[in-house]
Design an enzyme around this catalytic site. Structure first.
Site, PDB file in Angstrom:
ATOM      1  N   GLY A 121       0.801  -1.219   0.000  1.00 22.65           N
ATOM      2  CA  GLY A 121       0.000   0.000   0.000  1.00 22.65           C
ATOM      3  C   GLY A 121       0.831   1.265   0.000  1.00 22.65           C
ATOM      4  O   GLY A 121       0.444   2.274  -0.593  1.00 22.65           O
ATOM      5  N   ASP A 167      -5.387  -1.105   8.037  1.00 22.30           N
ATOM      6  CA  ASP A 167      -5.694  -2.252   8.901  1.00 22.30           C
ATOM      7  C   ASP A 167      -4.739  -3.382   8.549  1.00 22.30           C
ATOM      8  O   ASP A 167      -5.153  -4.489   8.202  1.00 22.30           O
ATOM      9  CB  ASP A 167      -7.154  -2.676   8.710  1.00 22.30           C
ATOM     10  CG  ASP A 167      -7.617  -3.653   9.783  1.00 22.30           C
ATOM     11  OD1 ASP A 167      -6.903  -3.823  10.791  1.00 22.30           O
ATOM     12  OD2 ASP A 167      -8.695  -4.254   9.600  1.00 22.30           O
TER      13      ASP A 167
END
Length: 270
Positions: free
Chosen positions: A132, A149
């Site tokens: 990410g 998360d």
């Protein structure tokens, strides 16, 4: 009752950077009609009610649903970490105009999410195997919500608790966008992580404990939300409860307990 393992995956090494993660086994268990995901340990990463796959089963996901208080019509959402896709499915179902991009390092987690956790295949929901952070560095898309998360078998990797990471996430938010992260309440370093987030976001931060000593959900805003008045937010949470079919008032009250003074009629950043 002991968990019944219904599927166990060992993923394939694809490149040196994935070696450590790809060695972690991915397990799926079922207990009393609830299916759960485990990565590397018996710790539950995600859970799904089999008869109601879009229901938010775990407490920390119900806290994350409070995000609709601050934007119930997001256009672009980025999630770092997939797990059993609880929040991706939540936004997919209840935010009809949202395009959701999910980054997940572990290919077998992606496979399991589709095979066992009813993750929809739809143009509105892009699931990408990859890092990410690298994705955000390479793409300058701005998001209304960035949800972090990311966990491994040891907890949150250090890179996701750094000032540099929080700064990068802030730079990829729209003007009214916000960053949300799932932290461990039992981690002794969690207070410092929250202080770092406050420093990056100039104090415009709210936090909500999901349970004791469980998860702590932190929401950090690029700019102050348009609505912080408690009576207005209380009215809105009742509407959200009806829309999603989940009781949220206990978590809303925790939001107030941790982010409003006793004599205040609005949320206050702590």
């Amino acid at each position: 009752m002991s968990k019944k393992i219904i599927s166990k995956f060992f993923s394939y090494q694809q490149s040196p950077s994935f070696t450590e993660l790809q060695d972690e086994p991915v397990e799926v268990s079922e207990v009393d009609g609830v299916r759960s995901l485990h990565i590397g340990t018996d710790t539950i990463q995600s859970s799904m009610r089999i008869k109601d796959p879009f229901f938010l089963e775990l407490n920390y996901t119900k806290v994350m649903a409070l995000s609709l208080l601050f934007n119930d019509t997001p256009n672009h959402i980025l999630t770092i970490g997939l797990g059993g896709a609880s929040m991706q499915k939540f936004y997919y179902k209840h935010c009809k105009e949202a395009h959701i991009t999910a980054l997940e390092l572990h290919q077998q987690v992606i496979n399991v999410a589709y095979a066992y956790f009813e993750l929809p295949e739809d143009p509105r929901l892009d699931v990408i195997q990859g890092d990410g952070i690298s994705f955000m560095v390479k793409h300058e898309q701005a998001y209304d919500i960035i949800l972090s998360d990311a966990f491994d078998e040891y907890g949150i990797p250090d890179v996701f608790t750094s000032k540099e990471y929080y700064t990068l996430c802030k730079s990829r938010l729209t003007d009214q966008g916000f960053f949300m992260i799932n932290l461990w309440g039992s981690d002794p370093d969690t207070p410092q992580y929250i202080e770092t987030i406050k420093a990056v976001f100039r104090g415009q931060v709210l936090f909500v404990p999901a349970g004791n000593p469980g998860n702590i959900i932190v929401m950090a805003f690029r700019k102050s939300p348009k609505e912080l008045r408690i009576p207005a937010l209380k009215d809105k949470i009742k509407i959200i409860e009806q829309m999603i079919g989940v009781e949220l008032m206990v978590y809303f009250n925790r939001l107030l307990e941790n982010n409003a003074s006793k004599d205040s009629h609005q949320l206050k950043f702590t």
